[in-house]
Design an enzyme around this catalytic site. Structure first.
Site, mmCIF file in Angstrom:
data_model
loop_
_atom_site.group_PDB
_atom_site.id
_atom_site.type_symbol
_atom_site.label_atom_id
_atom_site.label_comp_id
_atom_site.label_asym_id
_atom_site.label_seq_id
_atom_site.Cartn_x
_atom_site.Cartn_y
_atom_site.Cartn_z
ATOM 1 N N GLU A 157 57.366 68.270 9.489
ATOM 2 C CA GLU A 157 58.225 68.075 8.143
ATOM 3 C C GLU A 157 57.004 68.061 7.212
ATOM 4 O O GLU A 157 57.242 68.409 6.039
ATOM 5 C CB GLU A 157 59.113 67.161 7.839
ATOM 6 C CG GLU A 157 60.476 67.448 8.165
ATOM 7 C CD GLU A 157 61.668 66.569 7.952
ATOM 8 O OE1 GLU A 157 62.651 66.650 8.437
ATOM 9 O OE2 GLU A 157 61.317 65.822 6.995
ATOM 10 N N HIS A 204 53.956 67.750 35.924
ATOM 11 C CA HIS A 204 54.881 68.322 37.061
ATOM 12 C C HIS A 204 55.798 69.176 36.149
ATOM 13 O O HIS A 204 56.707 69.754 36.788
ATOM 14 C CB HIS A 204 55.391 67.648 38.008
ATOM 15 C CG HIS A 204 54.477 66.529 38.760
ATOM 16 N ND1 HIS A 204 53.915 66.899 39.815
ATOM 17 C CD2 HIS A 204 54.128 65.326 38.185
ATOM 18 C CE1 HIS A 204 53.198 65.843 40.244
ATOM 19 N NE2 HIS A 204 53.221 64.747 39.148
ATOM 20 N N LYS A 217 70.703 71.515 4.322
ATOM 21 C CA LYS A 217 71.386 70.452 3.803
ATOM 22 C C LYS A 217 72.629 71.175 2.918
ATOM 23 O O LYS A 217 73.724 70.954 2.935
ATOM 24 C CB LYS A 217 70.582 69.404 3.183
ATOM 25 C CG LYS A 217 70.251 68.285 4.121
ATOM 26 C CD LYS A 217 69.800 67.037 3.396
ATOM 27 C CE LYS A 217 69.048 66.169 4.444
ATOM 28 N NZ LYS A 217 68.447 64.911 3.859
HETATM 29 O O1 PA5 Z 1 61.734 62.637 6.235
HETATM 30 C C1 PA5 Z 1 62.646 63.002 5.649
HETATM 31 O O2 PA5 Z 1 62.578 62.690 4.313
HETATM 32 C C2 PA5 Z 1 63.924 63.426 6.212
HETATM 33 O O3 PA5 Z 1 63.824 63.631 7.753
HETATM 34 C C3 PA5 Z 1 65.028 62.385 5.802
HETATM 35 O O4 PA5 Z 1 64.672 61.200 6.272
HETATM 36 C C4 PA5 Z 1 66.361 62.812 6.650
HETATM 37 O O5 PA5 Z 1 66.763 64.060 6.145
HETATM 38 C C5 PA5 Z 1 67.663 61.731 6.244
HETATM 39 O O6 PA5 Z 1 67.641 61.712 4.891
HETATM 40 P P1 PA5 Z 1 68.362 60.246 4.121
HETATM 41 O O7 PA5 Z 1 67.718 59.262 4.516
HETATM 42 O O8 PA5 Z 1 68.536 60.675 2.674
HETATM 43 O O9 PA5 Z 1 69.857 60.455 4.698
#
Ligand code: PA5
Length: 427
Positions: free
Chosen positions: A281, A303, A415
């Site tokens: 990410e 394995h 989202k």
């Molecule tokens: O790293 C990130 O920003 C995302 O993976 C969020 O943690 C994830 O989408 C969850 O978001 P939130 O904490 O707003 O529910």
């Protein structure tokens, strides 16, 4: 303290690795980036560097955990996803065995209908505290879980359902904060300058782990020690810099666009899930930036995936994690037949280490670049150090690839479309 062993980057030869001199020079040329990150430590994203010093918050968590003792919770259930779940999963799996005493820590980081039902119908609700974690307070998955849980709690405990809930969310904005105020539910803050996947050392990771009896002070101590080591060590002796430069140059110059993280330790396996998100990410932001992370476990994956790594496309950079001292180390008696008599009297740790050495040496002979993070032992300190090492490394990668390591437009996009579908605006 953790140690990064890079000798196999050299031993694979220049075609798929580096000479020691060239690698050392590249690290030295990039040293200024380390200082740049330290200078930015109060800026959004980079503020993860300040987390190990959050003593006041640590006290607040400990105070809350103490207050909760009277409730004798048997289960702590986290509702959260992505950066709001993966850190706590990694810590739990490393430091709290499923056989350990104290409250069980469940982390419901998906909305699988059958699993959700199974979990919620098998825990004793009266003995359960739900920790709802969402920075935005609007993410579909934790919010639908929260809706279901709240309904169950209100039905069963109409007078005091709030007792079974605690939130971790943005200090001001978002829906969870609003609900917390309106319904008088205790809420802990997520520092606004910290993004989800860099938040394991905030209340996101610390609160549920502390409630489950994990040594969160040790996590912060380890992170602090690693931060100081990164600050003072130079060039290829700086573990975060060496790891980032190796990964970047192997990708850009040697076509190694895949990064494998392979601990020889069950307890560290889920650190791989946490790292996978951190890398994917943070750096996957353009067609020219984004090493693909892969998880593996030693010896199990010898394995399974090793054949591909040794003889398949030479497009991978492998990061091993080798534990130097295991918590326990059973020994096999002298009862095995002669054909495998070399195993008689051997300790499991010794055999596992031989398997790691065999694998890393075979890969090196096949010119597959690999490094090893040596972990003294699996404890809170080592884990905190690993979090800091990888977070710093990924922040460096952001600068090397020239991408914003702290946003996630691709996640936001999905989202938004999901929400439109659920509202009936899109098919
Ligand atoms: O790293 C990130 O920003 C995302 O993976 C969020 O943690 C994830 O989408 C969850 O978001 P939130 O904490 O707003 O529910």
């Amino acid at each position: 303290m953790l140690h990064l062993q890079i000798k196999n980057l050299i031993q694979v030869g220049r075609r798929h690795g580096f000479t020691e001199r060239a690698f050392g020079n590249s690290c030295t040329r990039k040293q200024a980036l380390v200082e740049k990150i330290f200078k930015r430590k109060t800026q959004p994203g980079y503020a993860f560097l300040t987390l190990p010093d959050a003593e006041a918050n640590l006290k607040k968590i400990k105070q809350y955990v103490k207050e909760q003792e009277k409730n004798k919770w048997a289960n702590i259930v986290v509702l959260g996803i992505g950066g709001s779940a993966l850190g706590a999963i990694a810590v739990r799996d490393a430091l709290k065995s499923e056989f350990a005493k104290g409250p069980k820590l469940y982390i419901l980081d998906n909305i699988d209908p059958a699993y959700t039902t199974e979990l919620l119908s098998n825990i004793h609700l009266a003995k359960t505290l739900f920790v709802v974690i969402s920075k935005s307070g609007t993410t579909t998955e934790p919010m639908i879980q929260y809706g279901l849980v709240k309904e169950m709690l209100q039905k069963k405990f109409p007078a005091n359902y709030q007792k079974h809930l605690v939130f971790v969310t943005d200090p001001k904005g978002g829906l969870l904060r609003k609900i917390a105020k309106e319904e008088k539910i205790t809420a802990f803050d997520i520092p606004p300058k910290i993004g989800g996947r860099f938040s394991v050392l905030t209340n996101v990771g610390l609160l549920p782990c502390a409630l489950a009896g994990i040594d969160i002070g040790g996590l912060l101590k380890g992170a602090r020690e690693m931060r100081e080591a990164i600050k003072r060590s130079k060039g290829m002796h700086n573990p975060a810099l060496a790891l980032a430069v190796a990964q970047f140059m192997l990708d850009k110059k040697k076509k190694k666009a895949v990064t494998v993280l392979m601990p020889y330790c069950n307890y560290l396996f889920r650190v791989g899930d946490w790292y996978r998100q951190l890398l994917a990410e943070s750096i996957g932001k353009s067609r020219r930036a984004g090493p693909t992370p892969i998880n593996a476990l030693g010896t199990t994956d010898q394995h399974s995936q090793l054949q591909l790594w040794n003889d398949g496309p030479n497009n991978k950079f492998i990061i091993f994690m080798r534990v130097l001292r295991h918590a326990t180390n059973p020994k096999v008696g002298k009862i095995l037949p002669e054909e495998i008599g070399f195993l008689n009297g051997k300790k499991f740790g010794e055999v596992m280490d031989a398997a790691y050495l065999g694998t890393s040496q075979a890969l090196t002979k096949h010119q597959r670049p690999n490094v090893t993070i040596e972990v003294p032992q699996v404890d809170a300190r080592s884990l905190g150090a690993l979090f800091m090492l990888f977070e710093f490394q990924v922040a460096l990668l952001g600068l090397l690839y020239k991408v914003n390591a702290f946003n996630q437009p691709g996640v936001e996009h999905s989202k938004q479309i999901t929400k439109k579908i659920l509202k009936g605006d899109e098919k």
